[in-house]
Design a protein around this motif. Structure first.
Motif, PDB file in Angstrom:
ATOM      1  N   ARG A 302       0.824  -1.199   0.000  1.00 36.72           N
ATOM      2  CA  ARG A 302       0.000   0.000   0.000  1.00 36.72           C
ATOM      3  C   ARG A 302       0.863   1.255   0.000  1.00 36.72           C
ATOM      4  O   ARG A 302       0.571   2.220  -0.694  1.00 36.72           O
ATOM      5  N   TRP A 303       1.940   1.249   0.777  1.00 32.49           N
ATOM      6  CA  TRP A 303       2.751   2.459   0.885  1.00 32.49           C
ATOM      7  C   TRP A 303       3.876   2.474  -0.133  1.00 32.49           C
ATOM      8  O   TRP A 303       4.748   3.331  -0.078  1.00 32.49           O
ATOM      9  N   THR A 304       3.902   1.484  -1.046  1.00 27.75           N
ATOM     10  CA  THR A 304       4.966   1.442  -2.037  1.00 27.75           C
ATOM     11  C   THR A 304       4.466   1.809  -3.422  1.00 27.75           C
ATOM     12  O   THR A 304       5.106   2.580  -4.127  1.00 27.75           O
ATOM     13  N   ILE A 305       3.321   1.240  -3.803  1.00 29.80           N
ATOM     14  CA  ILE A 305       2.887   1.345  -5.195  1.00 29.80           C
ATOM     15  C   ILE A 305       1.802   2.404  -5.309  1.00 29.80           C
ATOM     16  O   ILE A 305       0.836   2.375  -4.551  1.00 29.80           O
ATOM     17  N   PRO A 306       1.950   3.328  -6.242  1.00 32.12           N
ATOM     18  CA  PRO A 306       0.897   4.325  -6.433  1.00 32.12           C
ATOM     19  C   PRO A 306      -0.344   3.706  -7.075  1.00 32.12           C
ATOM     20  O   PRO A 306      -0.287   2.610  -7.633  1.00 32.12           O
ATOM     21  N   ARG A 307      -1.444   4.448  -7.005  1.00 33.40           N
ATOM     22  CA  ARG A 307      -2.724   3.938  -7.486  1.00 33.40           C
ATOM     23  C   ARG A 307      -2.722   3.806  -9.016  1.00 33.40           C
ATOM     24  O   ARG A 307      -2.104   4.580  -9.716  1.00 33.40           O
ATOM     25  N   PHE A 308      -3.441   2.780  -9.484  1.00 32.07           N
ATOM     26  CA  PHE A 308      -3.578   2.594 -10.929  1.00 32.07           C
ATOM     27  C   PHE A 308      -4.525   3.629 -11.517  1.00 32.07           C
ATOM     28  O   PHE A 308      -5.387   4.146 -10.820  1.00 32.07           O
ATOM     29  N   ARG A 309      -4.363   3.879 -12.806  1.00 30.17           N
ATOM     30  CA  ARG A 309      -5.364   4.630 -13.525  1.00 30.17           C
ATOM     31  C   ARG A 309      -6.485   3.655 -13.866  1.00 30.17           C
ATOM     32  O   ARG A 309      -6.263   2.454 -13.899  1.00 30.17           O
TER      33      ARG A 309
END
Lengths: 388, 214
Positions: A302-309
């Motif tokens: 959660r704190w590593t990968i940004p949200r997908f489009r």
């Protein structure tokens, strides 16, 4: 003891345990987030902020329960209840220890449900009704958008989720979660992860998407949708949504461990044969340890990968996960049909993964450079209309 | 005016290799970064009420009215600060200096000097405008009050801010301590520089000139 009494006790224990675990998982998540972001995290209530979850819970309980004037009151109240009810219901067939009829404690609420996995998928996909109804009843554009996204997302990811588990059903010949663990409890090499690594990856990704966790939290992103479906919710009703999400995380962590990492099994001290005093509790501890590791991994992600489009999210499900999961099922069927060595599944999984990767770089054998390059002359200029 | 096509630079998205399009190495890299922060845990935040921030010397906090070497209010009631103030939060009432031995070298003094701290926008222009370095801003930032009237600082309160902050070590008089500023006496810069070596003793407040009634 009367079996009904034992069941009631188990239900009470599981409910209390899950809810307590949820509140402290939120504490762990906040601390972990703080550490990752070079902050301190909650540290005001009690030593190291350990009483923070209790303070938060009290706050949720005692806050004024606002129901906005413009909402559909019945559905507005119903939807958090649906969310929590369905996610908790899914937990009823999940064994949280070495479930057996002979022991003092069953370690499962509803033992020997042969539908096991199907039941969990059926019930936990109902949870999206809570989200949809919540967003709809809120009578708010952001909420409606959030719930629309949630419905599209959950329906899409339901398919790879189910497909990835089919391989396990084929391998073990059962959908019963207790049996799935027993099948794997033959040794470290018995864990399904070794034979279904690709399916495990797909399952994990799809399960993250199902539980609306980052990087798949498009239905409730603060930046775009101001909270999405729960924008209008406050106090206890918001807490219920939050609780549902965390219970979902716990459930998918349990499922990942049970389906792919041998459940309570660990070589040497927690095997099917170990029957020393307290072995049940050791198995319970092993299972909890594995589950906690998965939950911590989920938090790290959660704190590593940004949200997908949103188009990336849909593309991932329909163009990558579903074809791969289908191919994996076919692979498993082939291995079972011709009675090949199971390790061929491992090889096959990696081959599938590599093939998918190569297809992604060069889908039709054309050079990407020629496909993408646009000549500068082709730029449409605004003044071009006069030439016609 | 349409953009000429030769002025357009096309930027191509970088090509993704096999590992990049599988995303896994990038995810592992990201996880390594986050894990590194957890293992080498060095919080950069301050625990505010316990740890006070280190403020720079030119921080613009609560105002104070400086005292001169005799302990009188340094302000000569010239209204430059009130004129410079963009928020119009300084209210001065000027009066001729009392005809006593103590005030013999001064023509004017502020009978009333009020600053509405709620109106103040902290721009520091009053400080810039003051020709005698009478008004200065301190590094006191945690200004609170229970009422609006409480936040209307009068002359005595502003002078008491001076008494409180002048020897705290954090808020030295930034210009010529004690003496009036360069505009009051046409002193050379060397004299001003020498005067800053004065010993730091709080000057005693003189009796209120207006209290005798005149």
């Amino acid at each position: 003891m009367h079996p009904l009494l034992i069941t009631l006790l188990t239900i009470g224990g599981v409910l209390g345990g899950t809810l307590g675990a949820c509140s402290y998982l939120i504490y762990i998540e906040r601390k972990l987030a703080a550490f990752i972001q070079d902050r301190v995290g909650p540290n005001r209530v009690g030593p190291f902020g350990l009483l923070q979850p209790i303070a938060d819970g009290l706050k949720f309980l005692l806050k004024e329960d606002v129901i906005p004037a413009h909402v559909d009151k019945f559905l507005f109240i119903l939807s958090p209840a649906i969310s929590v009810f369905t996610t908790l219901l899914a937990f009823s067939v999940v064994p949280f220890g070495a479930a057996s009829k002979d022991g003092i404690f069953p370690w499962i609420i509803a033992p020997q449900v042969d539908l096991g996995i199907v039941f969990i998928f059926a019930v936990s996909s109902l949870a999206v009704y809570g989200v949809i109804l919540g967003g709809w009843a809120s009578n708010n554009k952001y909420s409606a958008l959030g719930s629309l996204r949630a419905s599209a997302q959950v329906i899409s990811y339901e398919i790879p989720l189910g497909m990835s588990v089919l391989g396990i059903a084929l391998l073990g010949g059962t959908l019963n979660l207790e049996e799935v663990i027993k099948v794997q409890a033959t040794g470290l090499a018995g864990w399904n992860f070794w034979y279904q690594p690709l399916a495990c990856l797909i399952f994990f990704i799809a399960a993250l998407a199902e539980s609306n966790r980052l990087p798949f939290d498009l239905s409730e992103c603060e930046q775009e949708l101001i909270g999405g479906y729960h924008t209008e919710y406050g106090a206890l009703k918001f807490a219920l949504f939050f609780l549902a999400e965390y219970t979902h995380v716990i459930t998918i962590s349990f499922l990942t461990v049970i389906l792919y990492f041998g459940g309570w099994h660990f070589p040497w001290f927690a095997t099917a044969a170990s029957n020393y005093a307290g072995a049940e509790f050791v198995k319970f501890g092993v299972l909890l340890f594995k589950v906690l590791s998965v939950i911590i991994l989920i938090m790290f992600i959660r704190w590593t990968i940004p949200r997908f489009r949103f188009d990336q999210l849909m593309g991932l499900a329909w163009k990558v996960l579903i074809p791969l999961a289908t191919a994996n099922v076919v692979l498993t069927m082939v291995v079972r049909e011709f009675d090949l060595n199971r390790w061929w599944l491992t090889v096959g999984s990696f081959v599938l993964f590599l093939t998918a990767g190569f297809l992604a770089i060069d889908p039709l054998g054309r050079s990407r450079a020629t496909k993408r390059r646009r000549p500068a002359a082709a730029v449409p200029v605004a003044g071009g209309h006069h030439a016609h | 005016m349409p953009i000429d096509s030769k002025d357009v630079t096309w930027v191509e998205e970088p090509e993704m290799g096999f590992w990049e399009s599988s995303f896994l190495p990038a995810i592992v890299d990201g996880l390594k970064t986050t894990l590194k922060h957890v293992i080498k845990y060095e919080p950069t935040t301050q625990q505010y009420p316990e740890e006070k921030p280190e403020l720079p010397q030119n921080y613009r906090g609560v105002h104070r009215l400086n005292r001169d070497e005799k302990g009188r209010v340094k302000c000569v009631a010239c209204f430059l600060c009130a004129t410079a103030c963009p928020a119009r939060c300084i209210y001065i009432t000027a009066a001729p200096a009392p005809k006593t031995e103590e005030w013999v070298d001064r023509d004017k003094y502020p009978a009333k000097f009020d600053i509405d701290e709620l109106r103040c926008i902290g721009c520091g222009m009053c400080e810039e405008a003051c020709p005698v370095d009478a008004i200065e801003m301190t590094s006191l930032y945690d200004l609170t009050g229970m009422s609006r009237a409480e936040m209307l600082f009068d002359r005595e309160k502003l002078l008491s801010v001076y008494d409180k902050t002048i020897n705290s070590g954090k808020d030295p008089a930034r210009t010529t301590r004690g003496r009036l500023g360069p505009a009051s006496t046409m002193v050379t810069p060397e004299v001003i520089a020498g005067s800053s070596d004065e010993k730091r003793v709080p000057v005693q407040a003189v009796p209120e000139p207006g209290s005798g009634g005149h």
